[in-house]
Scaffold this active site. Structure first.
Site, PDB file in Angstrom:
ATOM      1  N   GLY A 160       0.922  -1.154  -0.034  1.00  0.00           N
ATOM      2  CA  GLY A 160      -0.079   0.078   0.062  1.00  0.00           C
ATOM      3  C   GLY A 160       0.771   1.397  -0.232  1.00  0.00           C
ATOM      4  O   GLY A 160       2.127   1.227  -0.171  1.00  0.00           O
ATOM      5  N   ASN A 161       0.254   2.279   0.364  1.00  0.00           N
ATOM      6  CA  ASN A 161       0.997   3.786   0.218  1.00  0.00           C
ATOM      7  C   ASN A 161       0.161   4.473   1.474  1.00  0.00           C
ATOM      8  O   ASN A 161      -0.803   4.243   1.913  1.00  0.00           O
ATOM      9  CB  ASN A 161       1.100   4.219  -1.101  1.00  0.00           C
TER      10      ASN A 161
END
Ligand code: CTP
Length: 399
Positions: free
Chosen positions: A201-202
């Protein structure tokens, strides 16, 4: 913009704390003007802490700055919430023996009134005549709602919820220059699953995209917000009758949702942080250490969604992309942004500098906006809502 929130003495005053909070969060300078009675329900320290401005009820404070008229003259909007039967009567008669009264007489700004009182008082011909007088003068009214009142009675008289009042207030402030348009905004960050419990993810919180959706709705647009993994708290700022929210998890889901929403859209803003790659295989069972050794993750490329939307576009939609960069100079920032804009073929590019400490999970943002020809149209630093306003201005200019 400058908003004055007048608070009169009703139990609903406590709800106006949330109203003030929402208006401040939307990037406005809010001054609270309580009546003396209102201070019996919620005190000065609360109003000052929430509004971040000094609070006074007296026309004799700050006389050198003619505060009793200056507040009204400088206001872009005055909201009175709650407005008691007494305050409504005083407004109708133009009585100005307190700071709220003088402010209301001195203002040329739109005025929004949220009545709150017992059903009998609301229905009384005196109150109804006063309300009719205010409406004739162009005062905007919201509510009252039906529901349980202080003391347990049920009927019309309850103040409308603060979120709804804030929406109405922001709509009065915003130019309705997106009315009749259908816009699509993606927000948040994608998650690319590895197994049922893990993902790549980020750090995108979705705040900027939510602000874009809220600003568009306030300016009259119908909005589809494709939301990738945004917390309920952040997403609550997108509660608006003109915003429909479509959840998406991975880049593939976001791409499919965007394609569907893009049909017939007038503008598409890709503010979501999309993973460029995803794990080549997704395990149905949780990966364990049983296999021994340190695993490596094979990746495959995700589709560039915004580039695909540009390629497939059949309508005259304005398409906007975001770019988060970690450049070493301003020149490099703009240079990289221009290259990204032409590579993706988007009409408008919003670029911001990010880093370990910058750009993510914060309430503010600092961006440059490139127009159709790659020219720098705006440099804006401010709340995410202010940045959102600048982005929609650029969309309108590009249409
Ligand atoms: N974007 C997209 N689909 C992707 C990756 C990005 O639609 N698979 C969109 C983002 O929503 C954003 C813009 O493209 O509007 C720029 O994203 P960014 O990650 O900065 O650009 P990349 O194309 O990934 O370029 P690079 O990572 O090389 O800087």
């Amino acid at each position: 913009m400058n908003i004055v929130v007048g608070v009169s003495g009703g139990i609903a005053a406590y709800k106006s704390v949330q109203l003030v909070r929402l208006l401040v969060k939307a990037g406005h300078d809010v001054t609270v003007v309580p009546t003396d009675d209102a201070l019996r329900f919620v005190g000065t320290p609360t109003w000052e802490a929430i509004s971040r401005n000094p609070v006074t009820t007296s026309v004799h404070d700050d006389v050198a700055k003619v505060r009793h008229v200056a507040l009204g003259q400088g206001a872009d909007l005055v909201v009175v919430a709650p407005a008691t039967a007494n305050t409504i009567a005083r407004m109708a008669a133009g009585i100005a023996d307190n700071l709220l009264g003088t402010t209301l007489l001195a203002t040329l700004a739109p005025v929004l009134v949220a009545p709150a009182m017992h059903t009998e008082m609301w229905r009384h011909p005196a109150t109804q005549a006063n309300i009719a007088t205010l409406a004739d003068r162009g005062v905007h009214l919201i509510g009252p709602a039906e529901g349980e009142l202080a003391g347990g009675d049920i009927g019309p008289g309850r103040m409308v919820e603060p979120e709804e009042i804030a929406d109405a207030a922001l709509a009065l402030l915003a130019p309705p220059d997106l009315a009749g348009l259908r816009v699509v905004v993606s927000a948040g960050g994608t998650r690319e699953p590895l197994d049922p419990v893990r993902y790549l993810g980020n750090r995108s919180s979705g705040r900027q995209g939510v602000a874009l959706a809220a600003e568009a709705a306030a300016r009259g647009a119908e909005v589809v917000l494709v939301a990738a993994n945004i917390s309920a708290d952040v997403l609550s700022d997108a509660r608006h009758p003109s915003i429909s929210i479509v959840p998406a998890g991975s880049a593939a889901e976001l791409g499919a949702a965007m394609r569907e929403a893009a049909v017939g859209a007038d503008a598409i803003v890709m503010s979501a942080a999309v993973a460029d790659y995803r794990p080549a295989t997704v395990s149905d069972r949780k990966l364990t250490k049983d296999g021994g050794g340190i695993p490596s993750i094979a990746l495959v490329e995700n589709e560039d969604i915004v580039a695909a939307l540009v390629r497939e576009r059949t309508d005259a939609a304005v398409i906007v992309a975001f770019a988060a960069e970690t450049p070493q100079s301003e020149d490099e920032l703009i240079e990289r942004a221009r290259r990204k804009q032409s590579r993706k073929g988007v009409d408008v590019l919003v670029v911001n500098e990010v880093g370990w400490e910058r750009g993510f999970e914060s309430a503010s943002n600092d961006v440059r906006i490139l127009g159709r020809g790659g020219e720098l149209v705006t440099t804006t630093a401010g709340s995410k809502r202010e940045v959102a306003a600048a982005v929609w201005d650029a969309v309108i200019a590009a249409r």
